[in-house]
Design a protein around this motif. Structure first.
Motif, PDB file in Angstrom:
ATOM      1  N   ASP A 267      70.598  83.999  81.300  1.00 46.67           N
ATOM      2  CA  ASP A 267      71.769  84.626  81.927  1.00 46.67           C
ATOM      3  C   ASP A 267      72.231  85.858  81.158  1.00 46.67           C
ATOM      4  O   ASP A 267      73.419  86.193  81.167  1.00 46.67           O
TER       5      ASP A 267
ATOM      6  N   GLU B 213      67.559  81.667  91.419  1.00 46.05           N
ATOM      7  CA  GLU B 213      68.249  80.849  92.415  1.00 46.05           C
ATOM      8  C   GLU B 213      67.313  79.774  92.973  1.00 46.05           C
ATOM      9  O   GLU B 213      67.728  78.657  93.265  1.00 46.05           O
TER      10      GLU B 213
ATOM     11  N   ALA C  51      67.038  76.557  90.812  1.00 44.47           N
ATOM     12  CA  ALA C  51      68.293  75.843  90.539  1.00 44.47           C
ATOM     13  C   ALA C  51      68.074  74.357  90.311  1.00 44.47           C
ATOM     14  O   ALA C  51      68.851  73.705  89.595  1.00 44.47           O
TER      15      ALA C  51
ATOM     16  N   ARG D 103      68.181  73.322  86.683  1.00 45.33           N
ATOM     17  CA  ARG D 103      69.376  73.526  85.861  1.00 45.33           C
ATOM     18  C   ARG D 103      69.913  72.212  85.310  1.00 45.33           C
ATOM     19  O   ARG D 103      69.964  71.208  85.991  1.00 45.33           O
TER      20      ARG D 103
END
Length: 299
Positions: free
Chosen positions: A209, A228, A231, A234
């Protein structure tokens, strides 16, 4: 810490290696005292592979590493590079580059001397001048093994075909956002018994990030779009793709060394916690591979 054998060199290396690029402030301000403590803690924690280059901080990374390992040289497999991409890699410059590295690193030998970013120089020059210079240095006992580095995989394959090298290093080519090195380069390296070093597994900061400021906007946006789609990997902690990104590379048996580039004790300790032999789940690996098959992120 897990260890493995670095290809045909026979060297026993830690699966996690310390990358020298951030140690001299190229990616942000650093504190030299913390850098010294961090290098010592890395060695104390079992990391024995340290990779640097004259380009990093224009020699400052090598100087700081040399200062830290003065009394611990035998504990370290030391890798550096020749020359610098803002120079011509002719015979004399190559010899001088390595001699300068030896002086900054305060050592009589470098275990793995790699030709740095070969895409910046003509192939013929490297074959006819750079390699003979490194062979001379090897004969003199100043370097032990030879490697080649680039992000350009077709060019890397061309250099591998010369059969002149003991190791290869690529970066941002076997990571969650771009796994193109798995298709030809890694299998060929295994067949040739070459040591493999994997750099920038966080995709120039995208997976942390914190995309590097020098990234092209198109690449940054493409990387974020790919994130994305990841995800499902994560975790609950902040910057949750760091852990799966590190485990993705560390768990590959055909990658001997995964570099962690940090000047921070806290980041080092976090990355050390991933050196427990656990990778992604098989279904997660299948999905990651399928998402971006044959789709490089970087030029």
């Amino acid at each position: 810490m897990e260890y493995t054998i670095f290809g045909k060199t026979g060297l026993k290396v830690s699966k996690l290696g310390l990358g020298g690029a951030p140690l001299a402030g190229d990616f942000g301000a650093t504190d030299e005292d913390e850098v010294q403590l961090m290098i010592h803690e890395a060695i104390d924690s079992g990391i024995n592979f340290i990779d640097t280059a004259p380009l990093y901080g224009k020699g400052e990374s090598e100087r700081r590493i040399g200062k830290a390992i003065t009394d611990r040289r035998e504990q370290v497999v030391l890798a550096s590079k020749a020359v610098r991409s803002d120079m011509r890699y002719d015979y004399e410059t190559t010899i001088r580059s390595v001699e300068d590295s030896l002086r900054r690193l305060k050592t009589d030998w470098i275990d793995i001397m790699q030709i740095h970013d070969v895409e910046t120089q003509p192939f013929e020059l490297l074959v006819n001048e750079t390699l003979p210079a490194l062979e001379k240095l090897r004969q003199d006992g100043k370097v032990r093994f030879l490697g080649v580095t680039t992000r350009n995989l077709p060019l890397l394959l061309k250099y591998m075909a010369t059969d002149k090298f003991d190791s290869i290093q690529f970066y941002a080519r076997y990571m969650l956002l771009d796994n193109t090195a798995k298709d030809e380069v890694i299998p060929l390296a295994k067949e040739m018994n070459l040591g493999v070093v994997n750099g920038s597994v966080l995709g120039m900061g995208i997976l942390a990030d914190a995309p590097a400021s020098f990234l092209k906007e198109e690449i940054r946006l493409n990387g974020l779009a790919r994130m994305e789609k990841l995800a499902f990997l994560r975790r609950t902690e902040p910057k949750g793709l760091i852990e799966p990104a590190m485990r993705f590379s560390l768990s590959n048996p055909d990658i001997q060394v995964t570099l962690t580039g940090t000047a921070s004790l806290a980041a080092l300790r976090t990355n050390l916690s991933y050196c427990d032999g656990k990778g992604l789940e098989p279904e997660e690996m299948k999905e990651v591979y399928a998402l971006f098959q044959g789709q490089p992120l970087f030029d």
